[in-house]
Design a protein around this motif. Structure first.
Motif, PDB file in Angstrom:
ATOM      1  N   ASN A   1       0.880  -1.184   0.000  1.00 28.29           N
ATOM      2  CA  ASN A   1       0.000   0.000   0.000  1.00 28.29           C
ATOM      3  C   ASN A   1       0.914   1.230   0.000  1.00 28.29           C
ATOM      4  O   ASN A   1       2.123   1.096  -0.260  1.00 28.29           O
ATOM      5  CB  ASN A   1      -0.957  -0.021   1.211  1.00 28.29           C
ATOM      6  N   ASP A   2       0.365   2.410   0.314  1.00 25.48           N
ATOM      7  CA  ASP A   2       1.173   3.635   0.248  1.00 25.48           C
ATOM      8  C   ASP A   2       2.319   3.647   1.258  1.00 25.48           C
ATOM      9  O   ASP A   2       3.291   4.376   1.096  1.00 25.48           O
ATOM     10  CB  ASP A   2       0.287   4.866   0.513  1.00 25.48           C
ATOM     11  N   LYS A   3       2.170   2.856   2.312  1.00 21.94           N
ATOM     12  CA  LYS A   3       3.158   2.962   3.406  1.00 21.94           C
ATOM     13  C   LYS A   3       3.979   1.700   3.618  1.00 21.94           C
ATOM     14  O   LYS A   3       4.963   1.715   4.357  1.00 21.94           O
ATOM     15  CB  LYS A   3       2.430   3.293   4.716  1.00 21.94           C
ATOM     16  N   THR A   4       3.559   0.585   3.042  1.00 20.40           N
ATOM     17  CA  THR A   4       4.243  -0.681   3.357  1.00 20.40           C
ATOM     18  C   THR A   4       4.804  -1.338   2.098  1.00 20.40           C
ATOM     19  O   THR A   4       4.123  -1.431   1.084  1.00 20.40           O
ATOM     20  CB  THR A   4       3.238  -1.677   4.015  1.00 20.40           C
ATOM     21  N   MET A   5       6.061  -1.774   2.201  1.00 14.77           N
ATOM     22  CA  MET A   5       6.689  -2.517   1.105  1.00 14.77           C
ATOM     23  C   MET A   5       6.920  -3.949   1.564  1.00 14.77           C
ATOM     24  O   MET A   5       7.151  -4.216   2.743  1.00 14.77           O
ATOM     25  CB  MET A   5       8.071  -1.927   0.761  1.00 14.77           C
ATOM     26  N   TYR A   6       6.839  -4.879   0.604  1.00 16.07           N
ATOM     27  CA  TYR A   6       7.171  -6.268   0.892  1.00 16.07           C
ATOM     28  C   TYR A   6       8.370  -6.642   0.018  1.00 16.07           C
ATOM     29  O   TYR A   6       8.394  -6.296  -1.163  1.00 16.07           O
ATOM     30  CB  TYR A   6       5.969  -7.167   0.547  1.00 16.07           C
ATOM     31  N   TRP A   7       9.373  -7.293   0.580  1.00 17.97           N
ATOM     32  CA  TRP A   7      10.507  -7.757  -0.228  1.00 17.97           C
ATOM     33  C   TRP A   7      10.929  -9.143   0.229  1.00 17.97           C
ATOM     34  O   TRP A   7      10.611  -9.569   1.337  1.00 17.97           O
ATOM     35  CB  TRP A   7      11.679  -6.775  -0.164  1.00 17.97           C
ATOM     36  N   PHE A   8      11.606  -9.858  -0.655  1.00 18.65           N
ATOM     37  CA  PHE A   8      12.164 -11.146  -0.260  1.00 18.65           C
ATOM     38  C   PHE A   8      13.503 -11.325  -0.968  1.00 18.65           C
ATOM     39  O   PHE A   8      13.783 -10.679  -1.985  1.00 18.65           O
ATOM     40  CB  PHE A   8      11.221 -12.318  -0.629  1.00 18.65           C
ATOM     41  N   ALA A   9      14.345 -12.192  -0.415  1.00 16.96           N
ATOM     42  CA  ALA A   9      15.617 -12.551  -1.062  1.00 16.96           C
ATOM     43  C   ALA A   9      15.933 -13.981  -0.677  1.00 16.96           C
ATOM     44  O   ALA A   9      15.740 -14.369   0.486  1.00 16.96           O
ATOM     45  CB  ALA A   9      16.726 -11.615  -0.587  1.00 16.96           C
ATOM     46  N   SER A  10      16.353 -14.793  -1.643  1.00 13.85           N
ATOM     47  CA  SER A  10      16.784 -16.158  -1.299  1.00 13.85           C
ATOM     48  C   SER A  10      18.266 -16.300  -1.649  1.00 13.85           C
ATOM     49  O   SER A  10      18.721 -15.779  -2.669  1.00 13.85           O
ATOM     50  CB  SER A  10      15.922 -17.209  -2.009  1.00 13.85           C
ATOM     51  N   PHE A  11      18.993 -16.977  -0.782  1.00 14.53           N
ATOM     52  CA  PHE A  11      20.452 -17.061  -0.948  1.00 14.53           C
ATOM     53  C   PHE A  11      20.962 -18.230  -0.125  1.00 14.53           C
ATOM     54  O   PHE A  11      20.245 -18.771   0.726  1.00 14.53           O
ATOM     55  CB  PHE A  11      21.107 -15.763  -0.463  1.00 14.53           C
ATOM     56  N   SER A  12      22.206 -18.642  -0.389  1.00 14.05           N
ATOM     57  CA  SER A  12      22.808 -19.672   0.463  1.00 14.05           C
ATOM     58  C   SER A  12      23.827 -19.005   1.377  1.00 14.05           C
ATOM     59  O   SER A  12      24.439 -18.006   1.010  1.00 14.05           O
ATOM     60  CB  SER A  12      23.470 -20.758  -0.381  1.00 14.05           C
ATOM     61  N   THR A  13      23.969 -19.556   2.550  1.00 17.19           N
ATOM     62  CA  THR A  13      24.892 -18.979   3.531  1.00 17.19           C
ATOM     63  C   THR A  13      25.400 -20.068   4.462  1.00 17.19           C
ATOM     64  O   THR A  13      24.731 -21.089   4.634  1.00 17.19           O
ATOM     65  CB  THR A  13      24.187 -17.864   4.358  1.00 17.19           C
ATOM     66  N   SER A  14      26.564 -19.814   5.043  1.00 13.98           N
ATOM     67  CA  SER A  14      27.083 -20.804   5.997  1.00 13.98           C
ATOM     68  C   SER A  14      26.402 -20.646   7.360  1.00 13.98           C
ATOM     69  O   SER A  14      26.466 -21.520   8.212  1.00 13.98           O
ATOM     70  CB  SER A  14      28.598 -20.659   6.140  1.00 13.98           C
ATOM     71  N   MET A  15      25.706 -19.513   7.563  1.00 11.93           N
ATOM     72  CA  MET A  15      24.992 -19.322   8.842  1.00 11.93           C
ATOM     73  C   MET A  15      23.745 -20.199   8.865  1.00 11.93           C
ATOM     74  O   MET A  15      23.073 -20.342   7.842  1.00 11.93           O
ATOM     75  CB  MET A  15      24.518 -17.863   8.976  1.00 11.93           C
ATOM     76  N   SER A  16      23.432 -20.761  10.028  1.00 15.34           N
ATOM     77  CA  SER A  16      22.200 -21.540  10.122  1.00 15.34           C
ATOM     78  C   SER A  16      21.029 -20.562  10.250  1.00 15.34           C
ATOM     79  O   SER A  16      21.231 -19.386  10.591  1.00 15.34           O
ATOM     80  CB  SER A  16      22.240 -22.454  11.339  1.00 15.34           C
ATOM     81  N   SER A  17      19.812 -21.060   9.990  1.00 20.64           N
ATOM     82  CA  SER A  17      18.663 -20.150  10.089  1.00 20.64           C
ATOM     83  C   SER A  17      18.500 -19.675  11.533  1.00 20.64           C
ATOM     84  O   SER A  17      18.063 -18.557  11.781  1.00 20.64           O
ATOM     85  CB  SER A  17      17.395 -20.801   9.571  1.00 20.64           C
ATOM     86  N   GLN A  18      18.891 -20.552  12.494  1.00 27.09           N
ATOM     87  CA  GLN A  18      18.784 -20.136  13.910  1.00 27.09           C
ATOM     88  C   GLN A  18      19.747 -18.979  14.204  1.00 27.09           C
ATOM     89  O   GLN A  18      19.368 -17.978  14.827  1.00 27.09           O
ATOM     90  CB  GLN A  18      19.094 -21.321  14.814  1.00 27.09           C
TER      91      GLN A  18
END
Ligand SMILES: Cc1cc2nc3c(=O)[nH]c(=O)nc-3n(C[C@H](O)[C@H](O)[C@H](O)COP(=O)(O)OP(=O)(O)OC[C@H]3O[C@@H](n4cnc5c(N)ncnc54)[C@H](O)[C@@H]3O)c2cc1C
Length: 200
Positions: free
Chosen positions: A8-25
């Motif tokens: 909407n006028d005030k909210t943006m949605y974004w996403f990014a997918s990538f690989s990393t050595s960090m765990s999701s935790q």
């Protein structure tokens, strides 16, 4: 892979997918680091896209690992049982990679309403008969949607896996061969016709 859209006028949605050595935790515990990592991986994108990511409040970040679900569980598993069934992500969980999660949940809704409508149409009967007709309607729904869901989760996982892979062979295939193939596959998946809500 990354994307951005205005809600909407005030909210943006974004996403990014990538690989990393960090765990999701680890990422969830260090959202500031996760954000910096995403910014460093964006490559050539518009400055205002980078600014949106930079200005995203940490509590609004949602981080999840790509998970593999056996597609054959959809082919041979239960989609409906008695008068209960699954739909949307509960049936075929989606990643952002093929942009089909919202639409396929709606397709489920249309197919389900049609199958139930047909099962109950113009028929008057005692309660147990109605229950059986609902059960039959849900079975028809499961039959109609099973292969579509199989294709959706298989493609979403493959695209996600290849997009986030750092391996030399997969990176080469992604850049030289698979990019075009997946783009065509995505367009094919997006032009699916689940039919009308009613049959007549
Ligand atoms: C990071 C990310 C980005 C995505 N981007 C896209 C995209 O760009 N385009 C696209 O088409 N799809 C995208 N998807 C997929 C899409 O979001 C989902 O496929 C879609 O939202 C599924 O809809 P749903 O109604 O099945 O489930 P949901 O949207 O998850 O809705 C389920 C609802 O049920 C509620 N709920 C859960 N448990 C209970 C309970 N016990 N009692 C009551 N309510 C409950 C939840 O709070 C939620 O509101 C993305 C997914 C992710 C993870």
């Amino acid at each position: 892979m990354s994307g951005i859209i205005a809600c909407n006028d005030k909210t943006m949605y974004w996403f990014a997918s990538f690989s990393t050595s960090m765990s999701s935790q680890e990422m969830e515990e260090n959202p500031a680091e996760a954000k910096q990592f995403v910014l460093s991986k964006l490559g050539k994108v518009a400055d205002n896209f980078k600014a949106v990511i930079r200005d995203t409040e940490l509590e609004n970040l949602s981080i999840a690992p790509l998970r593999f679900r056996h597609p054959w569980d959809i082919l041979w598993g239960r989609i409906s049982k008695s008068n209960v069934c699954v739909a949307g992500d509960a049936f075929h969980p989606m990643t952002p990679d093929i942009g089909q999660g919202g639409c396929s949940a709606l397709e489920d809704g249309v197919t389900l309403a049609r199958c139930l409508g047909e099962a109950l149409r113009d028929k008057q009967g005692i309660r147990s008969e109605e229950y059986k007709r609902i059960e039959m309607g849900l079975k028809n729904y499961a039959k109609e949607r099973r292969w579509r869901a199989f294709e959706l989760i298989s493609t979403a996982y493959m695209v996600g896996y290849i997009q986030t892979s750092n391996g030399r062979i997969l990176s080469f295939l992604r850049n030289k061969v698979l990019g075009g193939f997946f783009a065509r596959q995505q367009l094919k998946l997006a032009s699916f016709d689940c039919g009308k809500l009613t049959t007549s």
